[in-house]
Design an enzyme around this catalytic site. Structure first.
Site, short mmCIF file in Angstrom:
data_model
loop_
_atom_site.label_atom_id
_atom_site.label_comp_id
_atom_site.label_asym_id
_atom_site.label_seq_id
_atom_site.Cartn_x
_atom_site.Cartn_y
_atom_site.Cartn_z
CE1 TYR A 167 -3.93 2.20 0.68
CE2 TYR A 167 -2.57 3.17 2.41
CZ TYR A 167 -3.69 3.21 1.62
OH TYR A 167 -4.58 4.24 1.74
CE LYS A 171 -3.60 4.98 -1.63
NZ LYS A 171 -4.61 5.57 -2.52
P1 NAP Z 1 -13.34 2.65 1.00
O1 NAP Z 1 -14.37 3.18 1.90
O2 NAP Z 1 -12.83 1.27 1.19
O3 NAP Z 1 -13.85 2.84 -0.53
C1 NAP Z 1 -13.04 2.40 -1.58
C2 NAP Z 1 -13.65 2.82 -2.89
O4 NAP Z 1 -12.79 2.39 -3.97
C3 NAP Z 1 -15.00 2.18 -3.14
O5 NAP Z 1 -15.80 3.09 -3.85
C4 NAP Z 1 -14.65 1.00 -4.03
O6 NAP Z 1 -15.71 0.60 -4.89
C5 NAP Z 1 -13.54 1.61 -4.87
N1 NAP Z 1 -12.69 0.59 -5.49
C6 NAP Z 1 -11.90 -0.32 -4.87
N2 NAP Z 1 -11.28 -1.10 -5.78
C7 NAP Z 1 -11.70 -0.68 -7.00
C8 NAP Z 1 -11.43 -1.11 -8.32
N3 NAP Z 1 -10.58 -2.12 -8.58
N4 NAP Z 1 -12.04 -0.46 -9.35
C9 NAP Z 1 -12.92 0.55 -9.10
N5 NAP Z 1 -13.21 1.00 -7.86
C10 NAP Z 1 -12.61 0.38 -6.82
O7 NAP Z 1 -12.02 3.56 1.03
P2 NAP Z 1 -11.75 5.04 1.58
O8 NAP Z 1 -11.27 4.93 2.96
O9 NAP Z 1 -12.89 5.92 1.24
O10 NAP Z 1 -10.48 5.42 0.70
C11 NAP Z 1 -10.55 6.17 -0.48
C12 NAP Z 1 -9.12 6.50 -0.91
O11 NAP Z 1 -8.46 7.20 0.14
C13 NAP Z 1 -8.28 5.27 -1.20
O12 NAP Z 1 -7.42 5.51 -2.29
C14 NAP Z 1 -7.47 5.11 0.08
O13 NAP Z 1 -6.27 4.42 -0.15
C15 NAP Z 1 -7.25 6.56 0.46
N6 NAP Z 1 -6.94 6.75 1.87
C16 NAP Z 1 -7.83 6.41 2.84
C17 NAP Z 1 -7.48 6.60 4.18
C18 NAP Z 1 -8.41 6.27 5.31
O14 NAP Z 1 -7.99 6.39 6.46
N7 NAP Z 1 -9.64 5.86 5.06
C19 NAP Z 1 -6.23 7.15 4.49
C20 NAP Z 1 -5.36 7.48 3.47
C21 NAP Z 1 -5.72 7.29 2.16
P3 NAP Z 1 -16.74 -0.58 -4.47
O15 NAP Z 1 -17.68 0.02 -3.46
O16 NAP Z 1 -17.40 -0.90 -5.76
O17 NAP Z 1 -15.89 -1.68 -3.90
#
Ligand code: NAP
Length: 259
Positions: A167, A171
């Site tokens: 990861y 990133k």
């Molecule tokens: P999340 O709630 O797990 O949502 C992930 C999203 O990505 C969902 O809409 C999912 O779609 C979509 N997705 C996953 N794999 C995919 C694929 N192969 N093709 C198309 N869509 C895909 O994640 P989140 O926490 O909101 O995170 C969003 C972004 O922020 C990510 O890039 C994550 O790495 C980054 N981030 C998050 C955090 C945190 O603390 N949450 C911190 C740093 C960075 P489905 O619903 O269809 O599965």
């Protein structure tokens, strides 16, 4: 002026993205959903993308309720041919593209010695290659509109994190990609930036157990976990007039976690 009529100047200030078309990946839930709603609130039409169009129905409905055009699309961001076809389809349906937000992402955590090649490859394929696929497919459209790209990275891509070699590498790659594409597209008036969230309350972090989550929150100088809307506000800022003269940057939004 007739006080009963809305003031055009205040409409422009409230809805600075009126007339713009945005595409947000990973917008079925979490940060991506908040970004889609933030862009819609600012007046942009939104193409809402996740693995399945059916998973985006709620986000689409919420965007439409804000008075903008919105539609749902399904794709695996790691599939370059499917992404190319989808970007064309969206540009045709919405009449162009102005803002691309690459937010779709996954984790498959594990310590290095136990991490399978498959888990390494899949995380890099979705998080980094998925971003590359959309940036490449959308770049001509964005050159035409002098548009904006915002990529969602992570503080872990800057600091590293035990148990997240795949990861963190993906990133960090997103940051390198962002800086390089920013240099390539600056001459065409396209800005390219990244946002690096810290620990944000979404499905992705829901698996962290209560004690570990409390310890993590304690390590955050601002004393709390972040909200998806706080990341969305930064993305909307970069996509809007505030981002006019910012390119190649990574804005860390982590409550001070990485200090
Ligand atoms: P999340 O709630 O797990 O949502 C992930 C999203 O990505 C969902 O809409 C999912 O779609 C979509 N997705 C996953 N794999 C995919 C694929 N192969 N093709 C198309 N869509 C895909 O994640 P989140 O926490 O909101 O995170 C969003 C972004 O922020 C990510 O890039 C994550 O790495 C980054 N981030 C998050 C955090 C945190 O603390 N949450 C911190 C740093 C960075 P489905 O619903 O269809 O599965």
């Amino acid at each position: 002026m007739d006080a009963s009529q809305p003031n055009p100047a205040s409409i422009a200030a409230d809805r600075p993205l009126m007339g713009k078309v945005a595409l947000v990946t990973g917008a079925s839930r979490g940060i991506g959903r908040a970004v889609a709603l933030g862009l819609a609130q600012a007046g942009a039409a939104v193409a809402v993308v996740a693995t399945k169009a059916s998973g985006c129905a709620d986000t689409v409905e919420a965007c439409r309720a804000l008075g903008v055009k919105a539609d749902a699309f399904g794709v695996d961001v790691a599939d370059s041919n499917a992404v190319e076809a989808l970007v064309k389809e969206i540009a045709q349906a919405f009449g162009g593209l102005d803002i691309l937000v690459n937010n779709a992402g996954i984790t498959r955590d594990g310590l290095l010695l136990r991490m399978s090649e498959e888990d390494f490859d899949r995380v890099v394929d979705v998080n980094l290659k998925g971003t590359f696929n959309f940036v490449k497919s959308a770049s001509r459209l964005l050159m035409k509109s002098r548009g904006r790209i915002v990529n969602v990275s992570s503080v872990v891509g800057i600091t590293g994190n035990a148990g997240q070699v795949n990861y963190a590498a993906s990133k960090a790659g997103v940051i390198g990609l962002t800086r390089s594409v920013a240099k390539e597209l600056a001459g065409r008036g396209v800005t390219v930036n990244a946002v690096a969230p810290g620990y944000i309350e979404t499905d992705m972090t829901a698996a962290i157990d209560g004690a570990a989550a409390a310890k993590l929150a304690e390590a955050i100088p601002l004393g709390r976990i972040g909200k998806a809307g706080e990341i969305a506000a930064t993305v909307v800022f970069l996509a809007g007039p505030g981002g006019d003269y910012i390119t190649g940057q990574t804005l860390v939004v982590d409550g001070g976690l990485s200090l």
